[in-house]
Design a protein around this motif. Sequence first.
Motif, PDB file in Angstrom:
ATOM      1  N   SER A   1      42.956  46.042 105.203  1.00 20.17           N
ATOM      2  CA  SER A   1      42.388  45.898 103.868  1.00 20.17           C
ATOM      3  C   SER A   1      41.531  47.119 103.538  1.00 20.17           C
ATOM      4  N   THR A   2      41.373  47.335 102.237  1.00 20.97           N
ATOM      5  CA  THR A   2      40.538  48.413 101.728  1.00 20.97           C
ATOM      6  C   THR A   2      39.483  47.817 100.798  1.00 20.97           C
ATOM      7  N   ALA A   3      38.263  48.301 100.909  1.00 22.18           N
ATOM      8  CA  ALA A   3      37.157  47.782 100.106  1.00 22.18           C
ATOM      9  C   ALA A   3      37.330  48.129  98.635  1.00 22.18           C
ATOM     10  N   MET A   4      37.051  47.178  97.768  1.00 23.41           N
ATOM     11  CA  MET A   4      37.076  47.414  96.328  1.00 23.41           C
ATOM     12  C   MET A   4      35.942  46.642  95.669  1.00 23.41           C
ATOM     13  N   THR A   5      35.682  46.953  94.427  1.00 29.71           N
ATOM     14  CA  THR A   5      34.737  46.191  93.610  1.00 29.71           C
ATOM     15  C   THR A   5      35.526  45.588  92.456  1.00 29.71           C
ATOM     16  N   GLN A   6      35.287  44.307  92.163  1.00 30.67           N
ATOM     17  CA  GLN A   6      36.123  43.569  91.215  1.00 30.67           C
ATOM     18  C   GLN A   6      35.268  42.754  90.252  1.00 30.67           C
ATOM     19  N   ASN A   7      35.684  42.761  88.991  1.00 35.74           N
ATOM     20  CA  ASN A   7      35.044  41.930  87.981  1.00 35.74           C
ATOM     21  C   ASN A   7      35.734  40.564  87.966  1.00 35.74           C
ATOM     22  N   MET A   8      34.950  39.525  88.216  1.00 34.58           N
ATOM     23  CA  MET A   8      35.448  38.161  88.068  1.00 34.58           C
ATOM     24  C   MET A   8      34.494  37.417  87.140  1.00 34.58           C
ATOM     25  N   ARG A   9      35.000  37.098  85.968  1.00 33.95           N
ATOM     26  CA  ARG A   9      34.223  36.394  84.941  1.00 33.95           C
ATOM     27  C   ARG A   9      32.897  37.099  84.648  1.00 33.95           C
TER      28      ARG A   9
ATOM     29  N   ARG B   1      36.341  43.870  81.864  1.00 35.03           N
ATOM     30  CA  ARG B   1      37.717  43.407  82.051  1.00 35.03           C
ATOM     31  C   ARG B   1      37.799  42.430  83.215  1.00 35.03           C
ATOM     32  N   HIS B   2      38.032  41.163  82.911  1.00 31.47           N
ATOM     33  CA  HIS B   2      38.122  40.119  83.931  1.00 31.47           C
ATOM     34  C   HIS B   2      39.270  40.395  84.891  1.00 31.47           C
ATOM     35  N   GLY B   3      38.966  40.289  86.170  1.00 33.30           N
ATOM     36  CA  GLY B   3      39.964  40.475  87.212  1.00 33.30           C
ATOM     37  C   GLY B   3      40.138  41.907  87.663  1.00 33.30           C
ATOM     38  N   MET B   4      39.612  42.861  86.910  1.00 28.44           N
ATOM     39  CA  MET B   4      39.873  44.271  87.209  1.00 28.44           C
ATOM     40  C   MET B   4      39.113  44.724  88.441  1.00 28.44           C
TER      41      MET B   4
ATOM     42  N   MET C   1      28.401  34.497  88.391  1.00 30.91           N
ATOM     43  CA  MET C   1      29.435  34.759  87.388  1.00 30.91           C
ATOM     44  C   MET C   1      29.145  33.986  86.105  1.00 30.91           C
ATOM     45  N   ARG C   2      29.737  34.455  85.017  1.00 32.56           N
ATOM     46  CA  ARG C   2      29.509  33.843  83.707  1.00 32.56           C
ATOM     47  C   ARG C   2      30.432  32.651  83.507  1.00 32.56           C
ATOM     48  N   VAL C   3      29.846  31.498  83.266  1.00 30.94           N
ATOM     49  CA  VAL C   3      30.613  30.265  83.089  1.00 30.94           C
ATOM     50  C   VAL C   3      30.001  29.460  81.948  1.00 30.94           C
ATOM     51  N   GLY C   4      30.690  28.389  81.584  1.00 30.42           N
ATOM     52  CA  GLY C   4      30.161  27.476  80.589  1.00 30.42           C
ATOM     53  C   GLY C   4      29.147  26.517  81.189  1.00 30.42           C
ATOM     54  N   GLU C   5      28.506  25.746  80.301  1.00 32.10           N
ATOM     55  CA  GLU C   5      27.492  24.789  80.746  1.00 32.10           C
ATOM     56  C   GLU C   5      28.150  23.586  81.422  1.00 32.10           C
ATOM     57  N   GLY C   6      27.465  23.035  82.407  1.00 29.36           N
ATOM     58  CA  GLY C   6      27.965  21.830  83.067  1.00 29.36           C
ATOM     59  C   GLY C   6      27.759  21.904  84.563  1.00 29.36           C
ATOM     60  N   GLY C   7      28.227  20.864  85.241  1.00 25.62           N
ATOM     61  CA  GLY C   7      28.100  20.844  86.681  1.00 25.62           C
ATOM     62  C   GLY C   7      28.980  19.789  87.305  1.00 25.62           C
TER      63      GLY C   7
ATOM     64  N   ARG D   1      40.196  29.064  80.357  1.00 28.45           N
ATOM     65  CA  ARG D   1      41.321  29.933  80.710  1.00 28.45           C
ATOM     66  C   ARG D   1      41.023  31.383  80.331  1.00 28.45           C
ATOM     67  N   LEU D   2      41.385  32.297  81.211  1.00 27.96           N
ATOM     68  CA  LEU D   2      41.274  33.734  80.980  1.00 27.96           C
ATOM     69  C   LEU D   2      42.531  34.404  81.511  1.00 27.96           C
ATOM     70  N   VAL D   3      42.737  35.666  81.122  1.00 33.57           N
ATOM     71  CA  VAL D   3      43.886  36.428  81.604  1.00 33.57           C
ATOM     72  C   VAL D   3      43.371  37.530  82.533  1.00 33.57           C
ATOM     73  N   PRO D   4      43.477  37.362  83.841  1.00 35.45           N
ATOM     74  CA  PRO D   4      42.991  38.392  84.756  1.00 35.45           C
ATOM     75  C   PRO D   4      43.998  39.533  84.894  1.00 35.45           C
ATOM     76  N   PHE D   5      43.468  40.719  85.145  1.00 35.47           N
ATOM     77  CA  PHE D   5      44.304  41.905  85.357  1.00 35.47           C
ATOM     78  C   PHE D   5      43.643  42.751  86.434  1.00 35.47           C
ATOM     79  N   LEU D   6      44.339  42.989  87.558  1.00 38.91           N
ATOM     80  CA  LEU D   6      43.737  43.649  88.706  1.00 38.91           C
ATOM     81  C   LEU D   6      43.605  45.166  88.532  1.00 38.91           C
ATOM     82  N   HIS D   7      44.595  45.800  87.985  1.00 41.12           N
ATOM     83  CA  HIS D   7      44.713  47.260  87.844  1.00 41.12           C
ATOM     84  C   HIS D   7      45.201  47.933  89.117  1.00 41.12           C
ATOM     85  N   GLU D   8      44.456  47.825  90.220  1.00 41.14           N
ATOM     86  CA  GLU D   8      44.787  48.591  91.419  1.00 41.14           C
ATOM     87  C   GLU D   8      46.142  48.174  91.968  1.00 41.14           C
ATOM     88  N   ASN D   9      46.967  49.153  92.290  1.00 45.29           N
ATOM     89  CA  ASN D   9      48.262  48.903  92.936  1.00 45.29           C
ATOM     90  C   ASN D   9      48.195  49.388  94.362  1.00 45.29           C
ATOM     91  N   PHE D  10      48.656  48.580  95.307  1.00 44.55           N
ATOM     92  CA  PHE D  10      48.618  48.999  96.702  1.00 44.55           C
ATOM     93  C   PHE D  10      49.674  48.225  97.498  1.00 44.55           C
TER      94      PHE D  10
END
Length: 394
Positions: free
Chosen positions: A65-73, A182-185, A301-307, A385-394
């Motif tokens: 594996s290679t280290a990366m930084t990723q946006n999730m929500r 960008r979510h998932g990037m 991470m950013r989410v809606g209200e609730g629990g 629901r969101l549409v994630p997009f990773l970007h990195e190809n490996f």
Amino acid sequence: MNTTTVRHLQGEEMLEVLYTLNQYSLHPSPPFQNKEEWLNLVRDRKGLACCAAFEDGMPVSIAVSTAMTQNMRGCLYSASGVWGVATAPAARRKGYCRQAMAALLAAERETGKAFSNLYPFRESFYERLGYVAFPLTRIAKFSPLALVPLMDTESSGELDLKLVGEVYDSYRLFLADMRISRHGMGFFDFGVKAAADRANLWAATVRFDGQVEGLMLYRLQGAEPTKYNFQAVRFYYKSSRARYRMLEWIARHADQADRVELWLSPEEYPETWLADLEVKVESAIRPAMNRVLDVEKLSGMRVGEGGFSARVDDSLCPWNEGPWNFTGRDGILKVTRTSNGDCTLTVQGLSALVAGTHDPDDLPLRGWGDAVPKVRSIQRGMFPRLVPFLHENF
């Protein structure tokens, strides 16, 4: 009786084992690729972790594996991209790959990783290891002649053309800026400029008032000058004006290329960009896959209200198992241990909720959870629901 061991590899030992298993499993052969050239490519990479399984002292399965930084929500997390997973033919279907992957993910957790990503040889295999698929990259194909009217449109945007290796640092800065929203990037923490130099791609950078708003990486392929394929493997923009400025640049190749191929993130709708574009949209063959690596690190991470609370089932990463509280307050998620759960969530179900790829009603049908309708409604509000997009190809 065979003796099995699993251990971490590094340095030249890692390279030797990786070359032998990787070349046979993941590349056409014979012959193998030139060993020194291939090893030099891998030596360029930084932030690596590697685990291998051995049978009677012989390496039979490996994962890197290679280290990366990723946006999730909306929150940036330390993550990893898993690659080079290979098992010798005689050792396949014996659980060695699972053991190597389990050891690798445990090592990743120790270094603070919250998510793991990969591109599968078979989705169902990695789904059993907790991964869920992101939507496929879209490939839009059309004639550049349909873009020619854009050449009559005035634009104040400046377009600068260089090879990607020449603008590599500014390219990564642009990606880092995009990743914030960008979510998932995600992309690797340690870029390899030498790899960019070898890629032989043009980088078209669009600026308005001195600020980069668009970037396209492309190549012209083919043998006949009037019938090239204009292939853009990256087509990123922060504004509509940047998008149309890049499309106008493509139009200027209408006498040089007779077809255009744009690789786009899943939320793009190129068929709406221009009348009579007659675009044909295909999908890439392999989706990126993602899984939660450490439940406790999801806080922030950013989410809606609730629990709600859930008993997480994750046999590959046992530190995740057990009941957890998931609370969204003021738009921010807080995750804590608890004693009981409102429902059961497999790690696939939790990963799908976080990624935004599934509605909570999907989870019981996939065998990923057993929440009652009231709890699923709360989950839906917290993890829309969101549409994630990773970007990195490996």
